[in-house]
Enzyme design. Sequence first.
Site, PDB file in Angstrom:
ATOM      1  N   ASP A  11      18.444  -0.229 -12.653  1.00  0.00           N
ATOM      2  CA  ASP A  11      17.017  -0.327 -12.952  1.00  0.00           C
ATOM      3  C   ASP A  11      16.795  -0.768 -14.405  1.00  0.00           C
ATOM      4  O   ASP A  11      15.994  -1.673 -14.670  1.00  0.00           O
ATOM      5  CB  ASP A  11      16.353   1.028 -12.692  1.00  0.00           C
ATOM      6  N   THR A  23       4.544  -4.563  -3.781  1.00  0.00           N
ATOM      7  CA  THR A  23       5.497  -4.245  -2.722  1.00  0.00           C
ATOM      8  C   THR A  23       6.764  -3.644  -3.343  1.00  0.00           C
ATOM      9  O   THR A  23       6.961  -3.734  -4.558  1.00  0.00           O
ATOM     10  CB  THR A  23       5.857  -5.501  -1.900  1.00  0.00           C
ATOM     11  N   GLY A  65       5.646   5.743 -12.027  1.00  0.00           N
ATOM     12  CA  GLY A  65       4.648   6.523 -11.314  1.00  0.00           C
ATOM     13  C   GLY A  65       3.230   6.124 -11.651  1.00  0.00           C
ATOM     14  O   GLY A  65       2.921   4.958 -11.894  1.00  0.00           O
ATOM     15  N   GLY A  91      11.656  14.375  -7.227  1.00  0.00           N
ATOM     16  CA  GLY A  91      11.145  13.089  -6.756  1.00  0.00           C
ATOM     17  C   GLY A  91      11.058  12.025  -7.822  1.00  0.00           C
ATOM     18  O   GLY A  91      10.245  11.107  -7.726  1.00  0.00           O
ATOM     19  N   PHE A 133       0.837  -1.202   0.000  1.00  0.00           N
ATOM     20  CA  PHE A 133       0.000   0.000   0.000  1.00  0.00           C
ATOM     21  C   PHE A 133       0.874   1.255   0.000  1.00  0.00           C
ATOM     22  O   PHE A 133       0.650   2.204   0.725  1.00  0.00           O
ATOM     23  CB  PHE A 133      -0.956  -0.006   1.207  1.00  0.00           C
ATOM     24  N   LYS A 152      15.064  -4.399 -16.153  1.00  0.00           N
ATOM     25  CA  LYS A 152      14.020  -4.432 -17.180  1.00  0.00           C
ATOM     26  C   LYS A 152      14.477  -5.203 -18.417  1.00  0.00           C
ATOM     27  O   LYS A 152      13.687  -5.921 -19.042  1.00  0.00           O
ATOM     28  CB  LYS A 152      13.610  -3.005 -17.529  1.00  0.00           C
ATOM     29  N   ILE A 168       1.989   2.953  -5.581  1.00  0.00           N
ATOM     30  CA  ILE A 168       1.235   2.208  -6.598  1.00  0.00           C
ATOM     31  C   ILE A 168      -0.015   1.585  -5.982  1.00  0.00           C
ATOM     32  O   ILE A 168      -1.101   1.630  -6.567  1.00  0.00           O
ATOM     33  CB  ILE A 168       2.116   1.120  -7.246  1.00  0.00           C
TER      34      ILE A 168
END
Length: 337
Positions: free
Chosen positions: A219, A94, A314, A205, A11, A223, A14
């Site tokens: 990152d 998560t 986001g 941010g 929670f 992917k 996302i």
Amino acid sequence: MPKINVILVGFGFIGRELARTFYEKLEKIRRIDSEFKVIGASDSRGYISSSEGLDLKRLSSIKRLSEYSSDYREGGSTIELIENSDVNLMVEATPTNIKDGEPGLTFIKNALSKGVHVVTSNKGPLVVAFRELTSLAEKNGCHLLYEGTVAGAIPIFSLVRNCLRGDSIRRISGILNGTTNYILSRMYFEGTSFELALKEAQERGITERDPSYDVDGIDAACKVVILANALMNRNVKFEDVKRTGIRRITQEAISLAKRSNFAIKLIGTIDKHIEVAPKLVPINHPLCVHGTLNAIHVETDLASEITLVGYGAGKETVSAVLNDVITVLKEENKRQT
């Protein structure tokens, strides 16, 4: 008509956006499954559950699950929620952990082992255990969907699986990290130094908590691993990706490229080799997008070349997650009719 009971695991940003989206899109969702309910939600501290379905309006208005009601079970675990509820679809959101995939990996394995479909936006479990998870899903007749793990709202997995079924994928390349694209765009258009552009990205941010995940290509490499395994039937691990970040890109290098009608972009590439590295991209190439945009360029035997462009992180990620949820609803509808 299928009856899909959902639990929402995680929670954070996302998870909260998804709860809000379920509430806003409930009428559309219930055209597919008139009995669709979110029967539980968990975070790292506990969970809430109701066999009658949670109040999505209330759920979408809170920042912490503990604010939902006195029914919040502090100290309760997600595994307990999976085991004790009549769930058939888990949406797992998560935080990403690429070292061991936890806690999401354990949650996903537990759900699939129980025959529960899984939709996830979490790269970590897929990076460390892709083959294990897809085999477990197949063995138990479950959907395991993960459109939101790569390039946010860009529907790369859906495109290849639904629209390029007869094609062989020869090569995939792309800008897979919006933060590095923002930094390089600032350097290109404004003459900003790397250090200042990174600081701006942090203030806005748009970096990971640890910006090295962005600027060192970690990152993007995650992917690339998922794309290679899912779309090109590889068995790639994170360690197999040759990785170079953007820390050493100077303003002089940017200016030199610009004078020659190129831009420097951090590109992930899957062909004979698997790599993430800064590359010179012609300014008129479809991959040469700027700001926080992502772009994926697919080369196939029949369709030739296709490029998809969109936002890669986001709120836009919720579009991909919702689409995967709807896919499960529709597939279950077909199965039961």
